[in-house]
Design a protein around this motif. Structure first.
Motif, short mmCIF file in Angstrom:
data_model
loop_
_atom_site.label_atom_id
_atom_site.label_comp_id
_atom_site.label_asym_id
_atom_site.label_seq_id
_atom_site.Cartn_x
_atom_site.Cartn_y
_atom_site.Cartn_z
N ASN A 98 0.82 -1.22 0.00
CA ASN A 98 0.00 0.00 0.00
C ASN A 98 0.85 1.26 0.00
N CYS A 99 1.98 1.24 0.69
CA CYS A 99 2.87 2.42 0.69
C CYS A 99 3.47 2.65 -0.69
N VAL A 100 3.91 1.57 -1.34
CA VAL A 100 4.43 1.70 -2.70
C VAL A 100 3.34 2.22 -3.63
N ALA A 101 2.10 1.76 -3.43
CA ALA A 101 0.99 2.24 -4.25
C ALA A 101 0.81 3.75 -4.09
N VAL A 102 0.94 4.25 -2.86
CA VAL A 102 0.80 5.70 -2.64
C VAL A 102 1.87 6.47 -3.43
N PHE A 103 3.12 6.03 -3.32
CA PHE A 103 4.20 6.71 -4.05
C PHE A 103 3.99 6.61 -5.57
N ALA A 104 3.66 5.41 -6.04
CA ALA A 104 3.53 5.19 -7.48
C ALA A 104 2.38 6.01 -8.08
N VAL A 105 1.21 5.95 -7.43
CA VAL A 105 0.05 6.68 -7.94
C VAL A 105 0.28 8.19 -7.83
N SER A 106 0.94 8.61 -6.74
CA SER A 106 1.25 10.04 -6.59
C SER A 106 2.16 10.52 -7.72
N ARG A 107 3.17 9.72 -8.04
CA ARG A 107 4.08 10.08 -9.13
C ARG A 107 3.35 10.08 -10.47
N TRP A 108 2.49 9.11 -10.66
CA TRP A 108 1.70 8.97 -11.88
C TRP A 108 0.81 10.19 -12.09
N GLU A 109 0.28 10.72 -11.00
CA GLU A 109 -0.64 11.85 -11.07
C GLU A 109 0.07 13.19 -10.92
N GLY A 110 1.39 13.19 -10.69
CA GLY A 110 2.12 14.42 -10.48
C GLY A 110 1.89 15.02 -9.11
N ALA A 111 1.57 14.16 -8.14
CA ALA A 111 1.28 14.62 -6.77
C ALA A 111 2.38 14.21 -5.81
N LEU A 112 3.60 13.97 -6.32
CA LEU A 112 4.72 13.55 -5.47
C LEU A 112 5.88 14.52 -5.65
N ASP A 113 6.37 15.04 -4.55
CA ASP A 113 7.57 15.88 -4.55
C ASP A 113 8.78 14.96 -4.36
N THR A 114 9.38 14.52 -5.44
CA THR A 114 10.46 13.54 -5.36
C THR A 114 11.70 14.11 -4.66
N ALA A 115 11.93 15.39 -4.81
CA ALA A 115 13.08 16.00 -4.13
C ALA A 115 12.91 15.91 -2.61
N GLN A 116 11.70 16.23 -2.15
CA GLN A 116 11.42 16.13 -0.72
C GLN A 116 11.49 14.67 -0.26
N ALA A 117 10.99 13.76 -1.09
CA ALA A 117 11.02 12.34 -0.73
C ALA A 117 12.44 11.84 -0.57
N ARG A 118 13.32 12.19 -1.50
CA ARG A 118 14.72 11.76 -1.40
C ARG A 118 15.38 12.36 -0.16
N LYS A 119 15.07 13.61 0.10
CA LYS A 119 15.66 14.28 1.27
C LYS A 119 15.25 13.57 2.56
N VAL A 120 13.98 13.22 2.66
CA VAL A 120 13.48 12.55 3.86
C VAL A 120 14.04 11.14 3.98
N LEU A 121 14.01 10.37 2.88
CA LEU A 121 14.48 8.99 2.93
C LEU A 121 15.99 8.90 3.14
N ASP A 122 16.72 9.93 2.73
CA ASP A 122 18.16 9.96 2.97
C ASP A 122 18.50 10.43 4.38
N GLY A 123 17.48 10.82 5.14
CA GLY A 123 17.72 11.27 6.51
C GLY A 123 18.19 12.69 6.62
N GLU A 124 18.08 13.47 5.54
CA GLU A 124 18.55 14.86 5.59
C GLU A 124 17.54 15.78 6.24
N ASP A 125 16.27 15.35 6.29
CA ASP A 125 15.23 16.16 6.94
C ASP A 125 15.15 15.71 8.39
N ALA A 126 15.53 16.59 9.31
CA ALA A 126 15.62 16.22 10.72
C ALA A 126 14.26 16.10 11.39
N SER A 127 13.20 16.57 10.75
CA SER A 127 11.90 16.54 11.39
C SER A 127 11.37 15.13 11.43
#
Length: 492
Positions: free
Chosen positions: A403-432
């Motif tokens: 279900n989590c992969v579905a959220v990312f995939a459908v969001s990207r498909w619809e243009g509703a995903l900020d990939t830069a923010q996603a990479r920043k968070v998954l890389d641990g650069e966002d301390a929040s």
């Protein structure tokens, strides 16, 4: 003087005090030990897990309602929301079918039930009836009717997610239709209610270690570890097949979004461990929604895709059902033809969609599949009674990741995903971190560590937890001209 280095004991104590992952891990191990050494006492600890799950369930429906309404209202485009729903259903069907096919291929290759030569008449079919409570899976018509709300309050009281989703879509559409001028206070009120719910989730999550301890102790104390030796071949096959499916999910996520599933696993490690311990994806749904929004997925995509996936995208359950059906057939000496196995896939594609929230739903789906084939005795489903609970961990992990992969995939498909923010968070650069996480409540900081009015960050001022880049600019009413006021008289 050089700064003093804390002792290992203090470092461990600090980690246990601040890290939810460490707390849940210790609770998991302790639960297994208690269940093994004191099984009679351990079985009485189940209310710890059940109580936690019950508390979480109380906030799921209002949270989904708030997230979806805010998502629709801020996106400002009801057609886009409809496209997200259609694309989500397409993704769900492809993923579920892939899981079913992988399960059938794995069961054919390994043959987990071959050589058992079980006499179906020796099995206790009444035990299956007791597990399912005499229930049945809904027909297609019943499923559609049950998804329609019959009462606004009743949908929340009964925690019917599909009904709540429909109500949220209607309310969001009404807000768009009326505009901010006619109902200017409704959307801010819903946003504030959403923040309160997330704060409540943060409080409840502090009880997660107790829930994992109680649930795991009950599992080991009630079923023991001996069942794993009896069904070792079936258990290993299910988990290996699930690992293969997760690997395919990782490839799909990388191809569609460029994101790493392994980094995402690290990002939601606390929620994943909690879901494993409680054998429930519902127990982590609010936190996962919060983390997905923080990782760049837009509100409307998260609010629609994730809750809908809980009913339509049970990848782990589909995998288990296909392997379980062939295991039963092989155990009682029934050789299913290719045509019959295709029938298994078609039947399970339908029955797996109505499983969510029904007690003993896996056995109901297996019984329905056996009846449709006419070659497998329905009572043979009792073969899986002893091992079904062991499979919960596999189902939970696969369902949640799917279900989590579905959220990312459908969001990207619809243009509703900020990939830069996603990479920043998954890389641990966002301390929040989400409220209630390792940094505690209110640990989030905005750019430069500054908070906005009311304690929100610059991003959260637009929509809590959602990157500013994803939020369309809202139309605002023109401000009234500033009136000239006389200087206030000085006191004294």
């Amino acid at each position: 003087m050089p700064p003093s280095v804390p002792s290992p004991t203090r470092r461990v104590a600090r980690t246990l005090r601040t890290s939810l992952f460490a707390q849940v891990t210790c609770a998991l191990v302790l639960g297994i030990v208690v269940g093994k050494l004191w099984p009679d006492t351990a079985t009485a600890l189940q209310p710890l897990g059940d109580g936690f799950t019950r508390l979480i369930k109380t906030v799921i429906s209002p949270l989904v309602f708030c997230v979806v309404v805010v998502g629709i209202a801020k996106a400002g485009d009801l057609k886009a929301f409809g496209r997200i729903g259609v694309k989500a259903l397409i993704w769900f069907e492809i993923a579920s079918t892939a899981a079913l096919v992988i399960g059938l291929v794995a069961a054919n290759v390994v043959g987990p039930g071959k050589g058992m030569n079980v006499d179906p008449s020796s099995l206790d079919a009444a035990a299956v009836q007791e597990t399912t409570g005499g229930g049945h899976l809904p027909t297609t018509t019943e499923f559609i009717l049950n998804a329609l709300p019959h009462s606004f309050i009743g949908s929340f009281a009964e925690n019917e997610l599909l009904q709540v989703l429909i109500l949220a879509c209607l309310v969001g559409a009404a807000l768009l239709h009326l505009g901010h001028t006619k109902v200017p206070k409704v959307l801010p009120a819903i946003e504030q209610a959403q923040e309160i719910i997330f704060a409540v989730v943060g409080f409840i999550m502090r009880l997660a270690p107790l829930a994992v301890f109680g649930a795991m102790a009950h599992l080991v104390g009630n079923y023991g570890l001996g069942v794993m030796r009896t069904y070792a071949k079936l258990i290993v096959l299910c988990y290996v097949a699930a690992a293969l499916f997760v690997a395919l999910l990782a490839v799909a996520l990388k191809l569609v979004t460029g994101l790493s599933l392994w980094k995402f696993l690290r990002y939601i490690r606390e929620e994943m461990l909690l879901a494993l311990g409680t054998a429930s994806t519902e127990s982590v749904m609010p936190r996962v929604m919060q983390k997905l929004r923080r990782a760049g997925a837009r509100d409307d995509a998260v609010g629609l895709v994730l809750p809908t996936g809980y009913s339509f995208n049970l990848d782990g359950a589909s995998l288990y059902l296909s392997i379980g059906t062939l295991f039963i057939a092989q155990a009682v000496g029934v050789d299913l033809s290719l045509g019959q196995q295709i029938t298994v896939v078609l039947v399970l594609m339908l029955t797996s969609k109505g499983m969510a929230g029904i007690p003993g739903s896996a056995f109901l789906a297996l019984s329905a599949t056996a009846s449709s084939l006419g070659a497998i005795p329905a009572g043979a489903v009792a073969l899986l009674l002893g091992v079904d609970r062991i499979m919960d961990s596999m189902r939970v992990v696969t369902n949640l990741l799917g279900n989590c992969v579905a959220v990312f995939a459908v969001s990207r498909w619809e243009g509703a995903l900020d990939t830069a923010q996603a990479r920043k968070v998954l890389d641990g650069e966002d301390a929040s971190t989400p409220d209630g996480g390792e940094k505690g409540l209110g640990a989030d900081k905005g750019p430069g560590g500054e908070k906005g009015p009311g304690g929100e960050t610059a991003t959260e001022a637009l929509a809590p937890g959602v990157p500013a880049q994803n939020k369309p600019t809202e139309l605002k009413e023109p401000k009234e001209p500033t009136e000239l006021k006389e200087p206030a008289s000085e006191v004294g």
